[in-house]
Design a protein around this motif. Structure first.
Motif, PDB file in Angstrom:
ATOM      1  N   TYR A  47      16.857 -12.235  50.148  1.00 20.11           N
ATOM      2  CA  TYR A  47      16.422 -11.198  49.209  1.00 20.11           C
ATOM      3  C   TYR A  47      15.772 -10.053  49.970  1.00 20.11           C
ATOM      4  CZ  TYR A  47      11.745 -13.259  49.727  1.00 20.11           C
ATOM      5  OH  TYR A  47      10.558 -13.718  50.224  1.00 20.11           O
ATOM      6  N   GLU A  48      15.536  -8.972  49.255  1.00 23.30           N
ATOM      7  CA  GLU A  48      14.963  -7.789  49.871  1.00 23.30           C
ATOM      8  C   GLU A  48      13.508  -7.650  49.456  1.00 23.30           C
ATOM      9  OE1 GLU A  48      17.067  -3.633  50.839  1.00 23.30           O
ATOM     10  OE2 GLU A  48      16.602  -3.923  48.733  1.00 23.30           O
ATOM     11  N   GLU A  49      12.644  -7.424  50.424  1.00 25.60           N
ATOM     12  CA  GLU A  49      11.238  -7.230  50.112  1.00 25.60           C
ATOM     13  C   GLU A  49      10.995  -5.786  49.664  1.00 25.60           C
ATOM     14  OE1 GLU A  49       8.306  -9.833  52.358  1.00 25.60           O
ATOM     15  OE2 GLU A  49       9.597  -9.070  53.917  1.00 25.60           O
ATOM     16  N   ASN A  50       9.789  -5.540  49.149  1.00 27.72           N
ATOM     17  CA  ASN A  50       9.462  -4.201  48.655  1.00 27.72           C
ATOM     18  C   ASN A  50       9.632  -3.118  49.714  1.00 27.72           C
ATOM     19  OD1 ASN A  50       8.819  -5.301  46.205  1.00 27.72           O
ATOM     20  ND2 ASN A  50       6.633  -5.498  46.666  1.00 27.72           N
ATOM     21  N   ASN A  51       9.401  -3.485  50.956  1.00 27.32           N
ATOM     22  CA  ASN A  51       9.531  -2.503  52.031  1.00 27.32           C
ATOM     23  C   ASN A  51      10.966  -2.352  52.529  1.00 27.32           C
ATOM     24  OD1 ASN A  51       9.918  -4.843  53.459  1.00 27.32           O
ATOM     25  ND2 ASN A  51       8.048  -4.699  54.653  1.00 27.32           N
ATOM     26  N   GLY A  52      11.900  -3.018  51.843  1.00 25.30           N
ATOM     27  CA  GLY A  52      13.298  -2.869  52.215  1.00 25.30           C
ATOM     28  C   GLY A  52      13.778  -3.839  53.273  1.00 25.30           C
ATOM     29  N   GLU A  53      12.864  -4.656  53.790  1.00 21.56           N
ATOM     30  CA  GLU A  53      13.275  -5.629  54.797  1.00 21.56           C
ATOM     31  C   GLU A  53      13.886  -6.857  54.157  1.00 21.56           C
ATOM     32  OE1 GLU A  53      10.976  -6.982  57.982  1.00 21.56           O
ATOM     33  OE2 GLU A  53       9.962  -5.072  58.297  1.00 21.56           O
ATOM     34  N   LEU A  54      14.794  -7.460  54.876  1.00 22.78           N
ATOM     35  CA  LEU A  54      15.386  -8.697  54.379  1.00 22.78           C
ATOM     36  C   LEU A  54      14.417  -9.853  54.592  1.00 22.78           C
ATOM     37  CD1 LEU A  54      19.098  -8.611  55.549  1.00 22.78           C
ATOM     38  CD2 LEU A  54      18.140  -7.996  53.343  1.00 22.78           C
ATOM     39  N   ALA A  55      14.390 -10.739  53.622  1.00 26.39           N
ATOM     40  CA  ALA A  55      13.572 -11.939  53.738  1.00 26.39           C
ATOM     41  C   ALA A  55      14.410 -13.101  53.246  1.00 26.39           C
ATOM     42  CB  ALA A  55      12.302 -11.796  52.921  1.00 26.39           C
ATOM     43  N   VAL A  56      13.951 -14.298  53.535  1.00 23.73           N
ATOM     44  CA  VAL A  56      14.731 -15.469  53.142  1.00 23.73           C
ATOM     45  C   VAL A  56      13.811 -16.524  52.550  1.00 23.73           C
ATOM     46  CG1 VAL A  56      14.641 -16.522  55.440  1.00 23.73           C
ATOM     47  CG2 VAL A  56      16.518 -17.090  53.888  1.00 23.73           C
ATOM     48  N   GLU A  57      14.317 -17.182  51.523  1.00 25.98           N
ATOM     49  CA  GLU A  57      13.603 -18.278  50.901  1.00 25.98           C
ATOM     50  C   GLU A  57      14.398 -19.544  51.217  1.00 25.98           C
ATOM     51  OE1 GLU A  57      12.438 -17.472  46.767  1.00 25.98           O
ATOM     52  OE2 GLU A  57      13.140 -19.502  46.386  1.00 25.98           O
ATOM     53  N   VAL A  58      13.706 -20.592  51.617  1.00 23.83           N
ATOM     54  CA  VAL A  58      14.423 -21.824  51.955  1.00 23.83           C
ATOM     55  C   VAL A  58      14.118 -22.914  50.946  1.00 23.83           C
ATOM     56  CG1 VAL A  58      14.495 -21.312  54.420  1.00 23.83           C
ATOM     57  CG2 VAL A  58      12.610 -22.664  53.503  1.00 23.83           C
ATOM     58  N   ARG A  59      15.110 -23.698  50.668  1.00 24.34           N
ATOM     59  CA  ARG A  59      14.964 -24.828  49.756  1.00 24.34           C
ATOM     60  C   ARG A  59      15.699 -26.020  50.334  1.00 24.34           C
ATOM     61  NH1 ARG A  59      17.726 -21.897  45.609  1.00 24.34           N
ATOM     62  NH2 ARG A  59      16.544 -19.992  45.623  1.00 24.34           N
ATOM     63  N   ASP A  60      15.178 -27.211  50.058  1.00 23.54           N
ATOM     64  CA  ASP A  60      15.969 -28.370  50.427  1.00 23.54           C
ATOM     65  C   ASP A  60      16.899 -28.689  49.272  1.00 23.54           C
ATOM     66  OD1 ASP A  60      14.803 -30.583  48.716  1.00 23.54           O
ATOM     67  OD2 ASP A  60      13.004 -29.888  49.747  1.00 23.54           O
ATOM     68  N   GLU A  61      17.975 -29.380  49.551  1.00 21.88           N
ATOM     69  CA  GLU A  61      18.999 -29.563  48.524  1.00 21.88           C
ATOM     70  C   GLU A  61      18.510 -30.430  47.376  1.00 21.88           C
ATOM     71  OE1 GLU A  61      22.430 -31.461  50.130  1.00 21.88           O
ATOM     72  OE2 GLU A  61      21.258 -33.016  51.114  1.00 21.88           O
ATOM     73  N   ASN A  62      17.453 -31.197  47.591  1.00 24.20           N
ATOM     74  CA  ASN A  62      16.952 -32.069  46.534  1.00 24.20           C
ATOM     75  C   ASN A  62      16.210 -31.315  45.434  1.00 24.20           C
ATOM     76  OD1 ASN A  62      17.908 -34.300  47.927  1.00 24.20           O
ATOM     77  ND2 ASN A  62      16.040 -34.414  49.135  1.00 24.20           N
ATOM     78  N   SER A  63      15.788 -30.082  45.703  1.00 27.85           N
ATOM     79  CA  SER A  63      14.999 -29.362  44.711  1.00 27.85           C
ATOM     80  C   SER A  63      15.878 -28.457  43.853  1.00 27.85           C
ATOM     81  CB  SER A  63      13.925 -28.531  45.412  1.00 27.85           C
ATOM     82  OG  SER A  63      14.510 -27.536  46.193  1.00 27.85           O
ATOM     83  N   THR A  64      17.174 -28.592  43.942  1.00 26.53           N
ATOM     84  CA  THR A  64      18.052 -27.683  43.201  1.00 26.53           C
ATOM     85  C   THR A  64      18.470 -28.217  41.841  1.00 26.53           C
ATOM     86  OG1 THR A  64      19.930 -28.535  44.448  1.00 26.53           O
ATOM     87  CG2 THR A  64      18.949 -26.495  45.235  1.00 26.53           C
ATOM     88  N   TYR A  65      18.058 -29.437  41.518  1.00 28.20           N
ATOM     89  CA  TYR A  65      18.426 -29.888  40.176  1.00 28.20           C
ATOM     90  C   TYR A  65      17.224 -30.088  39.276  1.00 28.20           C
ATOM     91  CZ  TYR A  65      17.647 -34.472  42.421  1.00 28.20           C
ATOM     92  OH  TYR A  65      17.146 -35.501  43.137  1.00 28.20           O
TER      93      TYR A  65
END
Ligand SMILES: [Zn+2]
Length: 65
Positions: A47-65
């Motif tokens: 995703y893009e932060e307010n300052n226009g920089e790219l950022a990333v959010e990480v999740r493990d596959e177990n938290s997707t359901y």
């Protein structure tokens, strides 16, 4: 022109620091990258932060359901 942004993240499984390259083309998309340390699949959301920089959010596959 494509700029790749190096980011440091923590693996949600083993807690190790790993370096990922964020591609602006992946913006607002999920993708899976294997941890360089424990080889488990990490879900990344770019995703893009307010300052226009790219950022990333990480999740493990177990938290997707
Ligand atoms: Zn790991």
């Amino acid at each position: 022109m494509t700029t790749l942004n190096e980011k440091q993240i923590y693996c949600p499984y083993c807690g190790e620091h790993i370096t990922v390259l964020l591609n602006p083309e992946d913006l607002d998309q999920d993708y899976i990258e294997d941890c360089q340390v424990c080889c488990r699949p990490i879900t990344m959301f770019v995703y893009e932060e307010n300052n226009g920089e790219l950022a990333v959010e990480v999740r493990d596959e177990n938290s997707t359901y």
